[in-house]
Design a protein around this motif. Sequence first.
Motif, short mmCIF file in Angstrom:
data_model
loop_
_atom_site.label_atom_id
_atom_site.label_comp_id
_atom_site.label_asym_id
_atom_site.label_seq_id
_atom_site.Cartn_x
_atom_site.Cartn_y
_atom_site.Cartn_z
N ILE A 127 0.81 -1.14 -0.03
CA ILE A 127 -0.01 0.04 -0.01
C ILE A 127 0.86 1.26 -0.05
O ILE A 127 0.68 2.17 -0.77
CB ILE A 127 -0.96 -0.01 1.42
CG1 ILE A 127 -2.20 -1.11 1.04
CG2 ILE A 127 -1.63 1.51 1.27
CD1 ILE A 127 -3.01 -1.45 2.16
N ARG A 128 1.74 1.36 0.87
CA ARG A 128 2.81 2.43 0.84
C ARG A 128 3.34 2.66 -0.45
O ARG A 128 3.54 3.74 -1.09
CB ARG A 128 3.81 2.27 2.10
CG ARG A 128 4.55 3.50 2.21
CD ARG A 128 5.50 3.35 3.17
NE ARG A 128 6.59 3.07 2.77
CZ ARG A 128 7.55 1.85 3.31
NH1 ARG A 128 7.12 1.37 4.77
NH2 ARG A 128 8.31 1.29 2.81
N TRP A 130 2.34 1.52 -3.45
CA TRP A 130 1.33 1.96 -4.39
C TRP A 130 0.97 3.49 -4.03
O TRP A 130 0.88 4.40 -5.16
CB TRP A 130 0.04 1.13 -4.35
CG TRP A 130 -1.09 1.67 -4.94
CD1 TRP A 130 -1.37 1.44 -6.36
CD2 TRP A 130 -2.47 2.43 -4.34
NE1 TRP A 130 -2.83 1.99 -6.63
CE2 TRP A 130 -3.17 2.41 -5.55
CE3 TRP A 130 -2.93 2.64 -3.12
CZ2 TRP A 130 -4.27 3.10 -5.57
CZ3 TRP A 130 -3.97 3.41 -3.04
CH2 TRP A 130 -4.79 3.62 -4.19
N ARG A 131 0.75 3.92 -2.84
CA ARG A 131 0.68 5.27 -2.75
C ARG A 131 1.62 6.17 -3.00
O ARG A 131 1.42 7.56 -3.40
CB ARG A 131 0.12 5.69 -1.24
CG ARG A 131 -1.14 5.00 -0.52
CD ARG A 131 -1.47 5.44 0.83
NE ARG A 131 -1.49 6.55 1.09
CZ ARG A 131 -1.30 7.18 2.17
NH1 ARG A 131 -1.02 6.66 3.09
NH2 ARG A 131 -1.57 8.59 2.21
N GLY A 132 2.80 5.78 -3.06
CA GLY A 132 4.23 6.54 -3.41
C GLY A 132 3.95 6.81 -4.85
O GLY A 132 4.48 7.93 -5.43
N ARG A 133 3.75 5.69 -5.58
CA ARG A 133 3.67 5.92 -7.17
C ARG A 133 2.40 6.71 -7.57
O ARG A 133 2.47 7.39 -8.48
CB ARG A 133 3.51 4.55 -7.89
CG ARG A 133 4.87 3.57 -7.77
CD ARG A 133 4.74 2.52 -8.79
NE ARG A 133 3.72 1.42 -8.34
CZ ARG A 133 3.70 0.61 -7.51
NH1 ARG A 133 4.76 0.37 -7.01
NH2 ARG A 133 2.83 -0.26 -6.99
N ALA A 134 1.35 6.59 -6.94
CA ALA A 134 0.05 7.52 -6.99
C ALA A 134 0.47 8.95 -6.95
O ALA A 134 0.02 9.91 -7.87
CB ALA A 134 -1.01 6.89 -6.27
N SER A 135 1.18 9.35 -5.83
CA SER A 135 1.37 10.77 -5.71
C SER A 135 2.32 11.18 -6.46
O SER A 135 2.44 12.30 -6.85
CB SER A 135 1.94 10.88 -4.07
OG SER A 135 3.17 10.33 -3.92
N ARG A 136 3.47 10.53 -7.17
CA ARG A 136 4.26 10.92 -8.12
C ARG A 136 3.88 11.15 -9.50
O ARG A 136 4.20 11.93 -10.25
CB ARG A 136 5.57 10.08 -8.06
CG ARG A 136 6.35 9.89 -6.98
CD ARG A 136 7.74 9.13 -7.37
NE ARG A 136 7.36 7.60 -7.42
CZ ARG A 136 7.49 6.64 -6.65
NH1 ARG A 136 7.77 7.10 -5.34
NH2 ARG A 136 7.24 5.57 -6.96
N ARG A 138 0.57 12.21 -9.96
CA ARG A 138 -0.45 13.18 -9.72
C ARG A 138 0.27 14.62 -10.08
O ARG A 138 1.35 14.87 -9.75
CB ARG A 138 -1.04 13.21 -8.37
CG ARG A 138 -2.27 14.13 -8.07
CD ARG A 138 -2.65 14.08 -6.84
NE ARG A 138 -2.25 12.75 -6.17
CZ ARG A 138 -1.81 13.04 -5.00
NH1 ARG A 138 -1.85 14.14 -4.14
NH2 ARG A 138 -1.32 11.79 -4.29
N SER A 141 1.82 17.45 -7.77
CA SER A 141 2.09 16.96 -6.45
C SER A 141 3.85 17.28 -5.90
O SER A 141 4.47 17.65 -6.81
CB SER A 141 1.84 15.35 -6.22
OG SER A 141 3.12 14.91 -7.03
#
Length: 148
Positions: A127-128, A130-136, A138, A141
């Motif tokens: 999850i961490r 995945w969230r890191g990839r999603a925030s990069r 966006r 961001s």
Amino acid sequence: MQTTRRFLALTPLAFGITAVVLVYLQTSDGFSWDGVSFGVVSAVIVTAGALLTILAGAALLRLLAIRNDWAALGTGLIVATVLLAVCYAAVAASLPAGDEGWSLLYVVGPAFASIPVWPAYAVGLLIRAWRGRASRRRPGSAAGPRNA
């Protein structure tokens, strides 16, 4: 130090998943507050033990200059498995020839109770990541590339 902080941040998730599984197993025959309290206390102990072995694994890897969370998780699992295997062998060797093996429950019980905590830490790492990839990905961001 960052590995310690990362796994400390994942510990509530690991505890939550482990507590739900152990409380469910303790109360599956019928609800009782004793089963709930035994499940929660077991989850605290198992999660603390897993966290300590993960941190010991990370310390071993730090000696080799390896700073990977997945490697720390895997090494912690290996350390826990080896410790439980040594305890199992020591208890099994001390049993008399005609013993039915009930004394082994002190080793086998924690081994089975610790099963949910390891995938919980792995899910937390996934999850961490995945969230890191999603925030990069966006736009705009702070973690992503700057379009100036």
